[in-house]
Design an enzyme around this catalytic site. Structure first.
Site, mmCIF file in Angstrom:
data_model
loop_
_atom_site.group_PDB
_atom_site.id
_atom_site.type_symbol
_atom_site.label_atom_id
_atom_site.label_comp_id
_atom_site.label_asym_id
_atom_site.label_seq_id
_atom_site.Cartn_x
_atom_site.Cartn_y
_atom_site.Cartn_z
ATOM 1 N N GLY A 16 0.829 -1.212 0.000
ATOM 2 C CA GLY A 16 0.000 0.000 0.000
ATOM 3 C C GLY A 16 0.859 1.257 0.000
ATOM 4 O O GLY A 16 1.888 1.297 0.670
ATOM 5 N N ARG A 30 19.219 10.878 -3.905
ATOM 6 C CA ARG A 30 20.227 11.944 -3.755
ATOM 7 C C ARG A 30 21.408 11.490 -2.892
ATOM 8 O O ARG A 30 22.542 11.851 -3.171
ATOM 9 C CB ARG A 30 19.570 13.209 -3.196
ATOM 10 C CG ARG A 30 18.585 13.771 -4.225
ATOM 11 C CD ARG A 30 18.361 15.235 -4.121
ATOM 12 N NE ARG A 30 17.642 15.699 -5.300
ATOM 13 C CZ ARG A 30 16.856 16.769 -5.331
ATOM 14 N NH1 ARG A 30 16.700 17.497 -4.245
ATOM 15 N NH2 ARG A 30 16.254 17.131 -6.444
ATOM 16 N N ARG A 77 0.953 -4.979 -5.754
ATOM 17 C CA ARG A 77 1.152 -6.234 -5.050
ATOM 18 C C ARG A 77 1.394 -7.270 -6.142
ATOM 19 O O ARG A 77 0.788 -7.203 -7.203
ATOM 20 C CB ARG A 77 -0.043 -6.562 -4.168
ATOM 21 C CG ARG A 77 -0.211 -5.500 -3.059
ATOM 22 C CD ARG A 77 -1.215 -5.884 -2.003
ATOM 23 N NE ARG A 77 -1.149 -4.972 -0.864
ATOM 24 C CZ ARG A 77 -1.952 -3.916 -0.692
ATOM 25 N NH1 ARG A 77 -2.898 -3.647 -1.568
ATOM 26 N NH2 ARG A 77 -1.827 -3.150 0.372
ATOM 27 N N ASP A 108 5.847 -5.298 5.899
ATOM 28 C CA ASP A 108 6.396 -6.621 6.224
ATOM 29 C C ASP A 108 6.459 -7.560 5.021
ATOM 30 O O ASP A 108 7.439 -8.275 4.828
ATOM 31 C CB ASP A 108 5.516 -7.295 7.285
ATOM 32 C CG ASP A 108 5.929 -6.884 8.691
ATOM 33 O OD1 ASP A 108 7.018 -6.302 8.838
ATOM 34 O OD2 ASP A 108 5.146 -7.150 9.628
ATOM 35 N N THR A 130 4.293 2.345 5.562
ATOM 36 C CA THR A 130 2.897 1.914 5.656
ATOM 37 C C THR A 130 2.172 2.820 6.645
ATOM 38 O O THR A 130 2.745 3.198 7.675
ATOM 39 C CB THR A 130 2.750 0.448 6.119
ATOM 40 O OG1 THR A 130 1.371 0.199 6.448
ATOM 41 C CG2 THR A 130 3.575 0.117 7.353
ATOM 42 N N ASP A 132 -0.103 1.856 8.476
ATOM 43 C CA ASP A 132 -0.665 1.014 9.547
ATOM 44 C C ASP A 132 0.164 0.971 10.838
ATOM 45 O O ASP A 132 -0.345 0.528 11.871
ATOM 46 C CB ASP A 132 -0.844 -0.429 9.052
ATOM 47 C CG ASP A 132 -1.768 -0.530 7.850
ATOM 48 O OD1 ASP A 132 -2.618 0.362 7.683
ATOM 49 O OD2 ASP A 132 -1.621 -1.500 7.070
ATOM 50 N N ASP A 134 2.289 -1.100 11.611
ATOM 51 C CA ASP A 134 2.241 -2.485 12.092
ATOM 52 C C ASP A 134 3.543 -3.252 11.845
ATOM 53 O O ASP A 134 3.524 -4.470 11.680
ATOM 54 C CB ASP A 134 1.055 -3.220 11.434
ATOM 55 C CG ASP A 134 1.166 -3.260 9.917
ATOM 56 O OD1 ASP A 134 2.011 -2.535 9.347
ATOM 57 O OD2 ASP A 134 0.391 -4.001 9.280
ATOM 58 N N ARG A 176 -5.484 -2.315 8.636
ATOM 59 C CA ARG A 176 -5.473 -3.765 8.368
ATOM 60 C C ARG A 176 -5.766 -4.515 9.665
ATOM 61 O O ARG A 176 -6.788 -4.259 10.281
ATOM 62 C CB ARG A 176 -4.148 -4.191 7.758
ATOM 63 C CG ARG A 176 -4.311 -5.421 6.869
ATOM 64 C CD ARG A 176 -3.018 -5.928 6.317
ATOM 65 N NE ARG A 176 -2.392 -4.992 5.406
ATOM 66 C CZ ARG A 176 -1.786 -5.335 4.276
ATOM 67 N NH1 ARG A 176 -1.749 -6.598 3.919
ATOM 68 N NH2 ARG A 176 -1.211 -4.441 3.510
HETATM 69 P P1 ADP Z 1 3.229 -4.780 2.629
HETATM 70 O O1 ADP Z 1 4.605 -4.742 2.090
HETATM 71 O O2 ADP Z 1 2.624 -3.423 2.786
HETATM 72 O O3 ADP Z 1 3.117 -5.654 3.860
HETATM 73 P P2 ADP Z 1 2.035 -6.918 1.052
HETATM 74 O O4 ADP Z 1 1.938 -7.847 2.214
HETATM 75 O O5 ADP Z 1 0.910 -6.832 0.107
HETATM 76 O O6 ADP Z 1 2.282 -5.407 1.513
HETATM 77 O O7 ADP Z 1 3.374 -7.309 0.261
HETATM 78 C C1 ADP Z 1 3.799 -6.569 -0.854
HETATM 79 C C2 ADP Z 1 4.425 -7.479 -1.865
HETATM 80 O O8 ADP Z 1 5.598 -8.087 -1.305
HETATM 81 C C3 ADP Z 1 3.575 -8.664 -2.300
HETATM 82 O O9 ADP Z 1 2.635 -8.333 -3.294
HETATM 83 C C4 ADP Z 1 4.609 -9.616 -2.832
HETATM 84 O O10 ADP Z 1 5.019 -9.246 -4.132
HETATM 85 C C5 ADP Z 1 5.789 -9.379 -1.872
HETATM 86 N N1 ADP Z 1 5.777 -10.413 -0.834
HETATM 87 C C6 ADP Z 1 4.907 -10.538 0.192
HETATM 88 N N2 ADP Z 1 5.174 -11.651 0.904
HETATM 89 C C7 ADP Z 1 6.217 -12.254 0.317
HETATM 90 C C8 ADP Z 1 6.963 -13.461 0.560
HETATM 91 N N3 ADP Z 1 6.671 -14.261 1.586
HETATM 92 N N4 ADP Z 1 7.983 -13.739 -0.284
HETATM 93 C C9 ADP Z 1 8.277 -12.943 -1.305
HETATM 94 N N5 ADP Z 1 7.613 -11.800 -1.609
HETATM 95 C C10 ADP Z 1 6.617 -11.461 -0.804
HETATM 96 O O1 F6P Z 2 -1.629 -1.375 4.453
HETATM 97 C C1 F6P Z 2 -2.255 -0.157 4.161
HETATM 98 C C2 F6P Z 2 -3.724 -0.363 3.935
HETATM 99 O O2 F6P Z 2 -4.315 0.884 3.614
HETATM 100 C C3 F6P Z 2 -4.486 -1.021 5.099
HETATM 101 O O3 F6P Z 2 -4.768 -0.115 6.130
HETATM 102 C C4 F6P Z 2 -5.692 -1.555 4.381
HETATM 103 O O4 F6P Z 2 -6.184 -2.699 5.056
HETATM 104 C C5 F6P Z 2 -5.156 -1.948 3.030
HETATM 105 O O5 F6P Z 2 -3.939 -1.236 2.843
HETATM 106 C C6 F6P Z 2 -6.089 -1.643 1.888
HETATM 107 O O6 F6P Z 2 -5.527 -2.123 0.731
HETATM 108 P P1 F6P Z 2 -6.096 -1.781 -0.738
HETATM 109 O O7 F6P Z 2 -5.539 -0.439 -1.110
HETATM 110 O O8 F6P Z 2 -5.542 -2.884 -1.562
HETATM 111 O O9 F6P Z 2 -7.571 -1.746 -0.633
#
Ligand code: ADP
Ligand code: F6P
Length: 325
Positions: A16, A30, A77, A108, A130, A132, A134, A176
């Site tokens: 996100g 930079r 994603r 994460d 993020t 969040d 989190d 989330r």
């Molecule tokens: P965030 O980084 O905000 O936690 P996501 O959990 O959607 O958001 O993860 C972002 C992207 O990171 C995923 O769409 C995927 O491409 C990659 N990713 C997530 N988990 C894994 C994993 N276990 N191994 C490799 N790539 C991952």
């Molecule tokens: O991780 C950021 C966040 O905005 C969360 O707070 C929410 O659950 C999620 O992303 C929403 O994701 P999307 O933009 O895919 O609807």
């Protein structure tokens, strides 16, 4: 100055988007150029890496972006990158493009991907981005401050109309599975009630009793901040109205919380964190996550960072409740 570690680094945003990501990108670009490295922008996170959407960046590529929300590199994603084949292909594409290190700005999930890419020989450093908050290893994440301020302003406005109509208002904020935005808004907005996924026991009758009690004591509104991780705001509003006889409205703030010009706090820490990430790659570091702890910018091994746990601060939760009783 010649680089000791990486010669050419990539930078991408993933997951996100969050206000302040642009400030982080600017700082990465930079700082890296200042340290003698070349920089390539990888568009749309890991998806753009696998599609080889890679552009050269220079200091002017990041002019005029510090105040802008969103991310100039776009974000996505990418399911394919979760697979071993996807990760191997990603590492190959890095090598083909002369990229020996990447700064990954995301959450994460994005750091898990960075850990995999590090194991395949591409030096990776994560920067927590993020709204969040989190991410366990850090007490600050890029975008949280802006998101909380955006939500706070919206909730103030809802409170005005809620008071005029003597209504109960349920306002659902993002996060989330985490309740940090909700907790901060509860305190900043002086909300009567806050429902956090980490604490809410589902006892709706207790909430109904408190609403009836507060009305008896003359309260004109009743603001409930509900975290996305609890959800159900619309149906909860219907049940509360039916049980109390008090008009109740639900508002889901949604994606407005992810947009807007970043606050000074987000620009400041995003800049420091982005710069630190580039310096780690300059020094040959890999598999690291930049974090903010006790006023210091620090960094951790990705695996250690992902194994850490955090919970909402109990004291803040307690105070949020006592200040409105
Ligand atoms: P965030 O980084 O905000 O936690 P996501 O959990 O959607 O958001 O993860 C972002 C992207 O990171 C995923 O769409 C995927 O491409 C990659 N990713 C997530 N988990 C894994 C994993 N276990 N191994 C490799 N790539 C991952
Ligand atoms: O991780 C950021 C966040 O905005 C969360 O707070 C929410 O659950 C999620 O992303 C929403 O994701 P999307 O933009 O895919 O609807």
């Amino acid at each position: 100055m010649a680089a000791k570690g990486c010669k050419t680094i990539g930078v991408l945003t993933s997951g996100g988007d969050a206000p302040g990501m642009n400030a982080a990108i600017r700082a990465v670009v930079r700082t890296a150029i200042h340290e003698g490295m070349k920089v390539k922008g990888i568009m749309r996170g890991y998806a753009g890496l696998l599609e080889e959407e890679i552009v050269d960046m220079d200091t002017t590529s990041v002019s005029d972006i510090i105040s802008r929300g969103g991310t100039i590199l776009y974000t996505a994603r990418c399911a394919e990158f979760v697979t071993e084949e996807g990760q191997k292909r990603g590492a190959e594409i890095c090598r083909k493009n002369g990229i020996d290190g990447i700064v990954i700005i995301g959450g994460d999930g994005s750091f898990r991907g960075a850990g995999k890419l590090s194991a395949l020989g591409i030096n990776c450093v994560g920067v927590p981005g993020t709204i969040d908050l989190d991410i366990a290893c850090t007490d600050y994440t890029i975008g949280f401050d802006t998101a909380v301020n955006t939500a706070m302003e919206a909730i103030d406005k809802i409170r005005d109309t809620s008071t005029s109509h003597e209504r109960c208002s349920i306002i659902e904020v993002m996060g989330r599975r985490a309740g940090y935005i909700a907790l901060w808004c509860a305190i900043a907005n002086g909300a009567e009630e806050v429902l956090l996924p980490e604490r809410y026991d589902g006892d709706e009758q207790a909430i109904i009793n408190r609403i009836i009690e507060s009305r008896k004591h003359g309260k004109k509104h009743y603001i409930i901040i509900n975290a996305e991780g609890v959800g159900q705001s619309q149906s909860m509003a219907q049940r509360i109205e039916a049980a109390t006889g008090i008009e109740t409205r639900a508002t889901i703030l949604g994606h407005m919380q992810r947009g807007g010009s970043p606050t000074a706090t987000d620009r400041y820490y995003a800049s420091l964190m982005g710069a630190r990430a580039a310096e780690i790659l300059r020094d040959g570091g890999s598999n690291r996550v930049v974090a903010h702890n006790h006023g210091q910018i620090v960094d951790y091994d990705i695996r250690e960072a992902l194994a850490m746990k955090k919970d909402i601060p109990e004291d803040a939760f307690r105070i949020a409740q006592l200040l409105v009783r």
